[in-house]
Scaffold this motif. Structure first.
Motif, PDB file in Angstrom:
ATOM      1  N   GLY A   1       0.811  -1.209   0.000  1.00 23.06           N
ATOM      2  CA  GLY A   1       0.000   0.000   0.000  1.00 23.06           C
ATOM      3  C   GLY A   1       0.847   1.263   0.000  1.00 23.06           C
ATOM      4  O   GLY A   1       2.079   1.220   0.120  1.00 23.06           O
ATOM      5  N   ARG A   2       0.161   2.394  -0.110  1.00 24.11           N
ATOM      6  CA  ARG A   2       0.823   3.690  -0.170  1.00 24.11           C
ATOM      7  C   ARG A   2       0.156   4.661   0.804  1.00 24.11           C
ATOM      8  O   ARG A   2      -1.078   4.798   0.802  1.00 24.11           O
ATOM      9  CB  ARG A   2       0.739   4.287  -1.580  1.00 24.11           C
ATOM     10  CG  ARG A   2       1.408   3.434  -2.664  1.00 24.11           C
ATOM     11  CD  ARG A   2       2.909   3.575  -2.588  1.00 24.11           C
ATOM     12  NE  ARG A   2       3.579   2.846  -3.665  1.00 24.11           N
ATOM     13  CZ  ARG A   2       4.029   1.599  -3.557  1.00 24.11           C
ATOM     14  NH1 ARG A   2       3.874   0.935  -2.418  1.00 24.11           N
ATOM     15  NH2 ARG A   2       4.642   1.018  -4.573  1.00 24.11           N
TER      16      ARG A   2
ATOM     17  N   LEU B   1       4.012   9.278  -6.032  1.00 20.36           N
ATOM     18  CA  LEU B   1       4.346   8.523  -4.822  1.00 20.36           C
ATOM     19  C   LEU B   1       3.330   7.428  -4.543  1.00 20.36           C
ATOM     20  O   LEU B   1       3.653   6.436  -3.872  1.00 20.36           O
ATOM     21  CB  LEU B   1       4.437   9.471  -3.627  1.00 20.36           C
ATOM     22  CG  LEU B   1       5.637  10.418  -3.628  1.00 20.36           C
ATOM     23  CD1 LEU B   1       5.513  11.427  -2.496  1.00 20.36           C
ATOM     24  CD2 LEU B   1       6.952   9.646  -3.513  1.00 20.36           C
ATOM     25  N   ALA B   2       2.110   7.598  -5.041  1.00 18.46           N
ATOM     26  CA  ALA B   2       1.081   6.575  -4.857  1.00 18.46           C
ATOM     27  C   ALA B   2       1.194   5.440  -5.861  1.00 18.46           C
ATOM     28  O   ALA B   2       0.505   4.423  -5.736  1.00 18.46           O
ATOM     29  CB  ALA B   2      -0.307   7.215  -4.974  1.00 18.46           C
ATOM     30  N   SER B   3       2.064   5.589  -6.845  1.00 22.23           N
ATOM     31  CA  SER B   3       2.156   4.627  -7.935  1.00 22.23           C
ATOM     32  C   SER B   3       3.220   3.562  -7.676  1.00 22.23           C
ATOM     33  O   SER B   3       4.051   3.677  -6.768  1.00 22.23           O
ATOM     34  CB  SER B   3       2.494   5.360  -9.240  1.00 22.23           C
ATOM     35  OG  SER B   3       3.849   5.802  -9.227  1.00 22.23           O
ATOM     36  N   ASP B   4       3.224   2.536  -8.518  1.00 19.82           N
ATOM     37  CA  ASP B   4       4.232   1.485  -8.412  1.00 19.82           C
ATOM     38  C   ASP B   4       5.634   2.022  -8.700  1.00 19.82           C
ATOM     39  O   ASP B   4       6.629   1.474  -8.206  1.00 19.82           O
ATOM     40  CB  ASP B   4       3.913   0.355  -9.394  1.00 19.82           C
ATOM     41  CG  ASP B   4       2.710  -0.472  -8.955  1.00 19.82           C
ATOM     42  OD1 ASP B   4       2.391  -0.464  -7.748  1.00 19.82           O
ATOM     43  OD2 ASP B   4       2.095  -1.120  -9.811  1.00 19.82           O
ATOM     44  N   GLU B   5       5.712   3.069  -9.525  1.00 20.78           N
ATOM     45  CA  GLU B   5       7.023   3.624  -9.870  1.00 20.78           C
ATOM     46  C   GLU B   5       7.778   4.143  -8.654  1.00 20.78           C
ATOM     47  O   GLU B   5       9.009   4.256  -8.675  1.00 20.78           O
ATOM     48  CB  GLU B   5       6.879   4.757 -10.886  1.00 20.78           C
ATOM     49  CG  GLU B   5       6.442   4.301 -12.270  1.00 20.78           C
ATOM     50  CD  GLU B   5       4.951   4.437 -12.468  1.00 20.78           C
ATOM     51  OE1 GLU B   5       4.183   4.186 -11.500  1.00 20.78           O
ATOM     52  OE2 GLU B   5       4.536   4.806 -13.577  1.00 20.78           O
ATOM     53  N   ALA B   6       7.049   4.467  -7.578  1.00 23.04           N
ATOM     54  CA  ALA B   6       7.676   5.022  -6.370  1.00 23.04           C
ATOM     55  C   ALA B   6       7.907   3.963  -5.291  1.00 23.04           C
ATOM     56  O   ALA B   6       8.077   4.295  -4.124  1.00 23.04           O
ATOM     57  CB  ALA B   6       6.812   6.152  -5.813  1.00 23.04           C
TER      58      ALA B   6
END
Length: 254
Positions: free
Chosen positions: A141-142, A232-237
Protein backbone atom coordinates in the motif's frame (compact mmCIF):
# COMPACT_ATOMS: atom_id res chain seq x y z
CA UNK A 1 -4.29 -0.97 -17.81
CA UNK A 2 -4.32 2.47 -16.20
CA UNK A 3 -1.91 3.43 -13.47
CA UNK A 4 -4.27 2.79 -10.56
CA UNK A 5 -6.66 0.16 -11.92
CA UNK A 6 -8.07 -2.09 -9.19
CA UNK A 7 -6.78 0.30 -6.51
CA UNK A 8 -8.87 2.10 -3.92
CA UNK A 9 -7.92 5.45 -2.43
CA UNK A 10 -8.99 7.79 0.35
CA UNK A 11 -8.05 11.45 0.02
CA UNK A 12 -8.93 13.51 3.07
CA UNK A 13 -9.91 17.12 2.52
CA UNK A 14 -10.49 16.54 -1.18
CA UNK A 15 -13.40 18.86 -1.88
CA UNK A 16 -11.01 21.63 -2.97
CA UNK A 17 -7.40 22.62 -3.59
CA UNK A 18 -4.59 20.09 -3.54
CA UNK A 19 -6.90 17.38 -2.23
CA UNK A 20 -9.33 17.85 -5.09
CA UNK A 21 -6.57 17.83 -7.70
CA UNK A 22 -5.14 14.67 -6.14
CA UNK A 23 -8.50 12.89 -6.06
CA UNK A 24 -9.06 13.75 -9.71
CA UNK A 25 -5.56 12.53 -10.69
CA UNK A 26 -6.11 9.19 -8.94
CA UNK A 27 -9.59 8.85 -10.40
CA UNK A 28 -8.30 9.54 -13.90
CA UNK A 29 -5.71 6.82 -13.33
CA UNK A 30 -8.35 4.21 -12.59
CA UNK A 31 -8.61 4.23 -8.78
CA UNK A 32 -11.89 4.12 -6.92
CA UNK A 33 -11.61 7.35 -4.91
CA UNK A 34 -13.28 8.20 -1.61
CA UNK A 35 -13.62 12.00 -1.66
CA UNK A 36 -13.60 13.14 1.96
CA UNK A 37 -15.05 16.44 3.12
CA UNK A 38 -15.90 18.05 6.45
CA UNK A 39 -18.76 20.46 5.70
CA UNK A 40 -19.08 21.30 1.99
CA UNK A 41 -21.00 18.39 0.56
CA UNK A 42 -21.82 20.21 -2.66
CA UNK A 43 -18.13 20.79 -3.41
CA UNK A 44 -17.32 17.15 -2.68
CA UNK A 45 -20.11 15.98 -4.96
CA UNK A 46 -18.74 18.22 -7.68
CA UNK A 47 -15.40 16.42 -7.40
CA UNK A 48 -17.17 13.05 -7.53
CA UNK A 49 -19.15 14.16 -10.59
CA UNK A 50 -15.96 15.33 -12.31
CA UNK A 51 -14.30 11.96 -11.74
CA UNK A 52 -17.39 10.10 -12.92
CA UNK A 53 -17.67 12.36 -15.95
CA UNK A 54 -14.14 11.41 -16.94
CA UNK A 55 -14.96 7.72 -16.77
CA UNK A 56 -13.67 7.12 -13.26
CA UNK A 57 -15.19 5.86 -10.03
CA UNK A 58 -15.71 7.87 -6.85
CA UNK A 59 -17.98 8.52 -3.89
CA UNK A 60 -18.11 11.15 -1.14
CA UNK A 61 -17.45 10.57 2.56
CA UNK A 62 -18.27 13.11 5.28
CA UNK A 63 -16.48 13.43 8.61
CA UNK A 64 -15.31 16.39 10.63
CA UNK A 65 -11.77 15.75 11.80
CA UNK A 66 -10.32 16.82 15.11
CA UNK A 67 -13.44 15.97 17.12
CA UNK A 68 -14.33 12.91 19.22
CA UNK A 69 -15.33 9.95 17.06
CA UNK A 70 -13.88 11.46 13.87
CA UNK A 71 -12.02 8.35 12.72
CA UNK A 72 -15.00 6.09 13.46
CA UNK A 73 -17.28 8.33 11.42
CA UNK A 74 -14.80 8.55 8.55
CA UNK A 75 -14.24 4.80 8.30
CA UNK A 76 -17.91 3.91 8.69
CA UNK A 77 -18.59 6.00 5.60
CA UNK A 78 -15.52 4.73 3.80
CA UNK A 79 -16.27 1.07 4.37
CA UNK A 80 -19.92 1.50 3.38
CA UNK A 81 -18.86 3.26 0.19
CA UNK A 82 -16.29 0.61 -0.67
CA UNK A 83 -18.84 -2.16 -0.19
CA UNK A 84 -21.27 -0.39 -2.50
CA UNK A 85 -18.84 0.66 -5.21
CA UNK A 86 -16.26 -2.13 -5.10
CA UNK A 87 -18.34 -5.26 -5.29
CA UNK A 88 -18.39 -5.77 -1.55
CA UNK A 89 -14.59 -5.77 -1.33
CA UNK A 90 -13.44 -3.53 1.51
CA UNK A 91 -9.76 -2.74 1.20
CA UNK A 92 -7.74 0.48 0.95
CA UNK A 93 -4.63 0.65 -1.22
CA UNK A 94 -3.81 4.36 -1.05
CA UNK A 95 -4.25 6.84 1.80
CA UNK A 96 -3.60 10.54 1.29
CA UNK A 97 -3.73 12.57 4.52
CA UNK A 98 -4.36 16.01 3.04
CA UNK A 99 -6.98 17.61 5.30
CA UNK A 100 -5.63 20.35 7.55
CA UNK A 101 -6.18 23.75 9.09
CA UNK A 102 -3.82 26.72 9.33
CA UNK A 103 -3.26 29.03 12.26
CA UNK A 104 -2.25 32.50 11.14
CA UNK A 105 -1.75 33.66 14.72
CA UNK A 106 1.51 35.17 16.10
CA UNK A 107 3.20 33.02 18.76
CA UNK A 108 2.43 35.58 21.50
CA UNK A 109 -1.29 35.45 20.70
CA UNK A 110 -1.77 31.72 20.18
CA UNK A 111 -4.20 30.30 22.73
CA UNK A 112 -4.15 26.75 24.10
CA UNK A 113 -7.47 26.16 22.36
CA UNK A 114 -6.07 27.21 18.98
CA UNK A 115 -2.97 25.10 19.47
CA UNK A 116 -5.02 22.06 20.47
CA UNK A 117 -7.22 22.47 17.39
CA UNK A 118 -4.22 22.48 15.06
CA UNK A 119 -2.74 19.40 16.68
CA UNK A 120 -6.10 17.59 16.68
CA UNK A 121 -6.74 18.10 12.96
CA UNK A 122 -3.22 18.17 11.53
CA UNK A 123 -1.39 15.61 13.67
CA UNK A 124 -3.69 13.46 15.79
CA UNK A 125 -6.25 12.77 13.05
CA UNK A 126 -3.65 11.54 10.52
CA UNK A 127 -2.05 9.32 13.17
CA UNK A 128 -5.27 7.52 13.97
CA UNK A 129 -6.51 7.51 10.37
CA UNK A 130 -3.34 5.63 9.45
CA UNK A 131 -3.81 3.29 12.40
CA UNK A 132 -7.30 2.39 11.20
CA UNK A 133 -6.37 2.32 7.53
CA UNK A 134 -3.71 -0.31 8.16
CA UNK A 135 -6.45 -2.79 9.11
CA UNK A 136 -7.78 -2.44 5.54
CA UNK A 137 -4.52 -1.95 3.64
CA UNK A 138 -2.90 -4.88 1.83
CA UNK A 139 0.84 -5.28 1.52
CA UNK A 140 2.29 -2.86 -1.01
CA UNK A 141 0.00 0.00 0.00
CA UNK A 142 0.82 3.69 -0.17
CA UNK A 143 0.50 6.37 2.52
CA UNK A 144 1.25 10.01 1.67
CA UNK A 145 0.96 12.79 4.23
CA UNK A 146 0.73 16.41 3.10
CA UNK A 147 3.08 18.53 5.20
CA UNK A 148 4.32 22.06 4.47
CA UNK A 149 7.45 23.91 3.48
CA UNK A 150 7.01 25.84 6.73
CA UNK A 151 8.72 23.02 8.62
CA UNK A 152 11.91 24.18 6.85
CA UNK A 153 11.14 27.86 6.12
CA UNK A 154 10.46 30.22 9.02
CA UNK A 155 7.17 32.11 9.24
CA UNK A 156 6.52 32.93 12.91
CA UNK A 157 2.84 33.66 12.23
CA UNK A 158 2.38 29.97 11.44
CA UNK A 159 4.56 28.54 14.21
CA UNK A 160 1.84 26.38 15.78
CA UNK A 161 0.80 25.14 12.34
CA UNK A 162 4.40 24.25 11.50
CA UNK A 163 4.72 22.36 14.80
CA UNK A 164 1.63 20.32 13.94
CA UNK A 165 2.99 19.50 10.49
CA UNK A 166 6.38 18.56 11.93
CA UNK A 167 4.54 15.78 13.71
CA UNK A 168 3.10 14.61 10.39
CA UNK A 169 6.63 14.28 9.00
CA UNK A 170 7.56 12.07 11.95
CA UNK A 171 4.72 9.74 11.00
CA UNK A 172 6.41 9.13 7.66
CA UNK A 173 9.87 8.65 9.13
CA UNK A 174 8.94 6.15 11.80
CA UNK A 175 6.09 4.33 10.05
CA UNK A 176 8.20 3.84 6.94
CA UNK A 177 10.59 1.77 9.04
CA UNK A 178 7.73 -0.04 10.78
CA UNK A 179 5.81 -0.91 7.61
CA UNK A 180 8.72 -1.67 5.31
CA UNK A 181 8.41 -5.46 5.77
CA UNK A 182 4.89 -5.19 4.33
CA UNK A 183 6.05 -3.21 1.33
CA UNK A 184 3.94 -0.23 2.42
CA UNK A 185 5.60 3.11 1.69
CA UNK A 186 5.02 6.21 3.80
CA UNK A 187 6.15 9.63 2.59
CA UNK A 188 5.65 13.34 3.28
CA UNK A 189 5.00 15.91 0.55
CA UNK A 190 5.62 19.57 1.40
CA UNK A 191 3.82 22.15 -0.76
CA UNK A 192 4.81 25.79 -0.81
CA UNK A 193 2.48 28.67 -1.65
CA UNK A 194 -0.23 27.00 -3.68
CA UNK A 195 -3.24 28.69 -5.24
CA UNK A 196 -6.46 28.01 -3.38
CA UNK A 197 -9.75 29.80 -2.66
CA UNK A 198 -8.14 32.34 -0.31
CA UNK A 199 -9.12 35.85 -1.47
CA UNK A 200 -5.43 36.86 -1.47
CA UNK A 201 -4.99 34.97 -4.74
CA UNK A 202 -7.37 37.43 -6.34
CA UNK A 203 -4.99 40.32 -5.65
CA UNK A 204 -2.41 40.52 -8.48
CA UNK A 205 0.15 42.45 -6.44
CA UNK A 206 0.00 39.90 -3.63
CA UNK A 207 0.31 37.00 -6.05
CA UNK A 208 3.34 38.62 -7.67
CA UNK A 209 4.98 39.07 -4.28
CA UNK A 210 4.32 35.43 -3.32
CA UNK A 211 5.57 34.25 -6.71
CA UNK A 212 9.02 35.66 -5.97
CA UNK A 213 9.49 33.09 -3.20
CA UNK A 214 9.65 30.34 -5.83
CA UNK A 215 12.69 29.87 -8.01
CA UNK A 216 10.25 29.50 -10.93
CA UNK A 217 8.74 32.93 -10.31
CA UNK A 218 5.15 31.81 -9.89
CA UNK A 219 2.83 30.45 -7.24
CA UNK A 220 2.06 26.77 -7.25
CA UNK A 221 -1.09 25.28 -8.71
CA UNK A 222 -2.90 22.38 -7.01
CA UNK A 223 -2.00 20.13 -9.93
CA UNK A 224 1.71 20.78 -9.39
CA UNK A 225 1.51 19.06 -6.02
CA UNK A 226 -1.08 16.48 -7.05
CA UNK A 227 1.24 15.13 -9.72
CA UNK A 228 3.94 14.54 -7.08
CA UNK A 229 1.45 12.80 -4.79
CA UNK A 230 0.16 10.62 -7.62
CA UNK A 231 3.70 9.54 -8.44
CA UNK A 232 4.35 8.52 -4.82
CA UNK A 233 1.08 6.57 -4.86
CA UNK A 234 2.16 4.63 -7.94
CA UNK A 235 4.23 1.49 -8.41
CA UNK A 236 7.02 3.62 -9.87
CA UNK A 237 7.68 5.02 -6.37
CA UNK A 238 8.04 1.62 -4.72
CA UNK A 239 11.66 2.36 -3.70
CA UNK A 240 10.86 5.67 -1.98
CA UNK A 241 9.79 5.62 1.64
CA UNK A 242 10.31 7.74 4.73
CA UNK A 243 11.06 10.69 2.46
CA UNK A 244 10.42 14.41 2.79
CA UNK A 245 9.57 15.48 -0.76
CA UNK A 246 10.00 19.21 -1.40
CA UNK A 247 7.13 20.29 -3.66
CA UNK A 248 7.52 24.00 -2.93
CA UNK A 249 8.69 25.05 -6.39
CA UNK A 250 12.15 25.79 -5.08
CA UNK A 251 11.03 27.99 -2.20
CA UNK A 252 13.36 26.16 0.20
CA UNK A 253 16.45 26.78 -1.89
CA UNK A 254 17.06 30.11 -0.19
Amino acid sequence: MSRFDNRTALVTGSSRGIGRATAERLGAGGALVAVHYATNGDAAQEVVDTILGNGGRAFAVQAELGVPGDVDTLFAGLEAGLKTHNGGDVHLDILINNAGVMGGVPPEETTPEQFDRLIAVNTKAPFFIIQRALTLMPDGGRIINISTGLTKFANPGELAYAVSKGGVEMLALHLARHLGPRGITVNSVAPGITRNDNPVFGIPAAVEQMAQLSTFGRVGEPGDVADVVAFLASDEARWITGAFVDATGGTLLG
